[in-house]
Write a protein that holds these residues in place. Structure first.
Motif, PDB file in Angstrom:
ATOM      1  N   LEU A   1      15.895 -21.724 -27.712  1.00 56.04           N
ATOM      2  CA  LEU A   1      16.279 -22.427 -26.495  1.00 56.04           C
ATOM      3  C   LEU A   1      15.288 -22.092 -25.399  1.00 56.04           C
ATOM      4  O   LEU A   1      14.783 -20.967 -25.330  1.00 56.04           O
ATOM      5  CB  LEU A   1      17.675 -21.992 -26.036  1.00 56.04           C
ATOM      6  N   PRO A   2      15.013 -23.047 -24.523  1.00 53.72           N
ATOM      7  CA  PRO A   2      14.149 -22.737 -23.387  1.00 53.72           C
ATOM      8  C   PRO A   2      14.878 -21.832 -22.400  1.00 53.72           C
ATOM      9  O   PRO A   2      16.109 -21.859 -22.304  1.00 53.72           O
ATOM     10  CB  PRO A   2      13.854 -24.113 -22.779  1.00 53.72           C
ATOM     11  N   TRP A   3      14.112 -21.047 -21.679  1.00 53.64           N
ATOM     12  CA  TRP A   3      14.671 -20.121 -20.702  1.00 53.64           C
ATOM     13  C   TRP A   3      15.642 -20.820 -19.754  1.00 53.64           C
ATOM     14  O   TRP A   3      16.702 -20.293 -19.441  1.00 53.64           O
ATOM     15  CB  TRP A   3      13.559 -19.442 -19.906  1.00 53.64           C
ATOM     16  N   ASN A   4      15.298 -22.034 -19.319  1.00 61.29           N
ATOM     17  CA  ASN A   4      16.141 -22.692 -18.313  1.00 61.29           C
ATOM     18  C   ASN A   4      17.546 -22.984 -18.838  1.00 61.29           C
ATOM     19  O   ASN A   4      18.491 -23.065 -18.061  1.00 61.29           O
ATOM     20  CB  ASN A   4      15.474 -23.942 -17.737  1.00 61.29           C
TER      21      ASN A   4
ATOM     22  N   PHE B   1      26.785 -10.900 -17.350  1.00 60.53           N
ATOM     23  CA  PHE B   1      26.197 -11.906 -18.222  1.00 60.53           C
ATOM     24  C   PHE B   1      25.155 -11.311 -19.167  1.00 60.53           C
ATOM     25  O   PHE B   1      25.080 -11.690 -20.331  1.00 60.53           O
ATOM     26  CB  PHE B   1      25.565 -13.023 -17.385  1.00 60.53           C
ATOM     27  N   PHE B   2      24.361 -10.387 -18.675  1.00 59.76           N
ATOM     28  CA  PHE B   2      23.299  -9.787 -19.486  1.00 59.76           C
ATOM     29  C   PHE B   2      23.665  -8.393 -19.992  1.00 59.76           C
ATOM     30  O   PHE B   2      22.804  -7.621 -20.388  1.00 59.76           O
ATOM     31  CB  PHE B   2      21.986  -9.736 -18.692  1.00 59.76           C
ATOM     32  N   ALA B   3      24.942  -8.091 -19.993  1.00 60.87           N
ATOM     33  CA  ALA B   3      25.454  -6.818 -20.521  1.00 60.87           C
ATOM     34  C   ALA B   3      24.706  -5.609 -19.969  1.00 60.87           C
ATOM     35  O   ALA B   3      24.384  -4.674 -20.691  1.00 60.87           O
ATOM     36  CB  ALA B   3      25.421  -6.822 -22.049  1.00 60.87           C
ATOM     37  N   GLY B   4      24.435  -5.649 -18.672  1.00 61.28           N
ATOM     38  CA  GLY B   4      23.770  -4.521 -18.028  1.00 61.28           C
ATOM     39  C   GLY B   4      22.270  -4.460 -18.224  1.00 61.28           C
ATOM     40  O   GLY B   4      21.634  -3.478 -17.859  1.00 61.28           O
ATOM     41  N   HIS B   5      21.664  -5.501 -18.784  1.00 62.53           N
ATOM     42  CA  HIS B   5      20.235  -5.477 -19.088  1.00 62.53           C
ATOM     43  C   HIS B   5      19.501  -6.686 -18.505  1.00 62.53           C
ATOM     44  O   HIS B   5      18.555  -7.193 -19.097  1.00 62.53           O
ATOM     45  CB  HIS B   5      20.035  -5.426 -20.608  1.00 62.53           C
ATOM     46  N   GLU B   6      19.941  -7.137 -17.332  1.00 57.39           N
ATOM     47  CA  GLU B   6      19.371  -8.346 -16.740  1.00 57.39           C
ATOM     48  C   GLU B   6      17.872  -8.215 -16.486  1.00 57.39           C
ATOM     49  O   GLU B   6      17.092  -9.098 -16.876  1.00 57.39           O
ATOM     50  CB  GLU B   6      20.083  -8.696 -15.435  1.00 57.39           C
ATOM     51  N   ASP B   7      17.448  -7.130 -15.852  1.00 59.67           N
ATOM     52  CA  ASP B   7      16.021  -6.979 -15.526  1.00 59.67           C
ATOM     53  C   ASP B   7      15.156  -6.961 -16.781  1.00 59.67           C
ATOM     54  O   ASP B   7      14.123  -7.629 -16.841  1.00 59.67           O
ATOM     55  CB  ASP B   7      15.781  -5.704 -14.704  1.00 59.67           C
ATOM     56  N   GLU B   8      15.584  -6.209 -17.788  1.00 60.19           N
ATOM     57  CA  GLU B   8      14.821  -6.136 -19.036  1.00 60.19           C
ATOM     58  C   GLU B   8      14.764  -7.494 -19.735  1.00 60.19           C
ATOM     59  O   GLU B   8      13.718  -7.894 -20.258  1.00 60.19           O
ATOM     60  CB  GLU B   8      15.463  -5.127 -20.001  1.00 60.19           C
ATOM     61  N   PHE B   9      15.892  -8.198 -19.732  1.00 65.99           N
ATOM     62  CA  PHE B   9      15.945  -9.501 -20.388  1.00 65.99           C
ATOM     63  C   PHE B   9      15.014 -10.487 -19.683  1.00 65.99           C
ATOM     64  O   PHE B   9      14.243 -11.195 -20.324  1.00 65.99           O
ATOM     65  CB  PHE B   9      17.384 -10.033 -20.402  1.00 65.99           C
ATOM     66  N   ARG B  10      15.085 -10.517 -18.354  1.00 69.54           N
ATOM     67  CA  ARG B  10      14.222 -11.418 -17.590  1.00 69.54           C
ATOM     68  C   ARG B  10      12.741 -11.082 -17.808  1.00 69.54           C
ATOM     69  O   ARG B  10      11.918 -11.967 -17.986  1.00 69.54           O
ATOM     70  CB  ARG B  10      14.560 -11.356 -16.106  1.00 69.54           C
ATOM     71  N   GLU B  11      12.436  -9.803 -17.789  1.00 68.43           N
ATOM     72  CA  GLU B  11      11.044  -9.381 -17.972  1.00 68.43           C
ATOM     73  C   GLU B  11      10.492  -9.844 -19.319  1.00 68.43           C
ATOM     74  O   GLU B  11       9.350 -10.274 -19.431  1.00 68.43           O
ATOM     75  CB  GLU B  11      10.950  -7.850 -17.866  1.00 68.43           C
ATOM     76  N   LYS B  12      11.315  -9.779 -20.325  1.00 63.88           N
ATOM     77  CA  LYS B  12      10.874 -10.124 -21.673  1.00 63.88           C
ATOM     78  C   LYS B  12      10.843 -11.633 -21.937  1.00 63.88           C
ATOM     79  O   LYS B  12       9.959 -12.126 -22.628  1.00 63.88           O
ATOM     80  CB  LYS B  12      11.786  -9.446 -22.699  1.00 63.88           C
ATOM     81  N   PHE B  13      11.804 -12.384 -21.366  1.00 63.57           N
ATOM     82  CA  PHE B  13      11.973 -13.782 -21.782  1.00 63.57           C
ATOM     83  C   PHE B  13      11.814 -14.844 -20.700  1.00 63.57           C
ATOM     84  O   PHE B  13      11.688 -16.022 -21.039  1.00 63.57           O
ATOM     85  CB  PHE B  13      13.357 -13.966 -22.423  1.00 63.57           C
TER      86      PHE B  13
END
Length: 117
Positions: free
Chosen positions: A38-41, A57-69
């Motif tokens: 799926l696209p990021w958007n 929403f990101f189970a406490g890992h929002e920054d890491e998820f955004r950085e990676k994807f």
């Protein structure tokens, strides 16, 4: 993992849709039938519409998820592996990660699947 029994109506609905066979796990089956990427958007839009905080929403890992994807296509396997490889992943997180992925494109099915975890 202990398998939960789905309601008869949900089983019937899934069989009609051709998603579920008698001996298959409904969550894994639906996850494997979901889009491979799926696209990021799409993920960002689901987050914005969820009403959840980034922490939830990101189970406490929002920054890491955004950085990676962020800005990229995300495959379902990358998404699953990201959450399952977190130090705090446990128990039924695998099912939650799969159903969360499904929720991006089929929220009605995801709601039914969440009730089985």
């Amino acid at each position: 993992m202990k398998k939960q029994i789905l309601s008869e109506e949900f089983k019937r609905m899934q069989k009609l849709a051709g998603i579920l066979n008698e001996n298959e796990d409904p969550i894994e089956t639906a996850f494997n039938a979901s889009p491979k990427s799926l696209p990021w958007n799409t993920i960002e839009q689901a987050y914005e519409e969820s009403g959840l905080s980034g922490e939830e929403f990101f189970a406490g890992h929002e920054d890491e998820f955004r950085e990676k994807f962020e800005g990229k296509n995300v495959t379902r396997d990358e998404y699953f592996d990201f959450f399952m490889n977190q130090p705090d992943a446990m128990g039924q997180d695998d099912w939650y990660a799969m159903v969360n992925w499904i929720s991006f494109t089929n929220p009605e099915l995801a709601d039914e699947l969440y009730s089985t975890i």
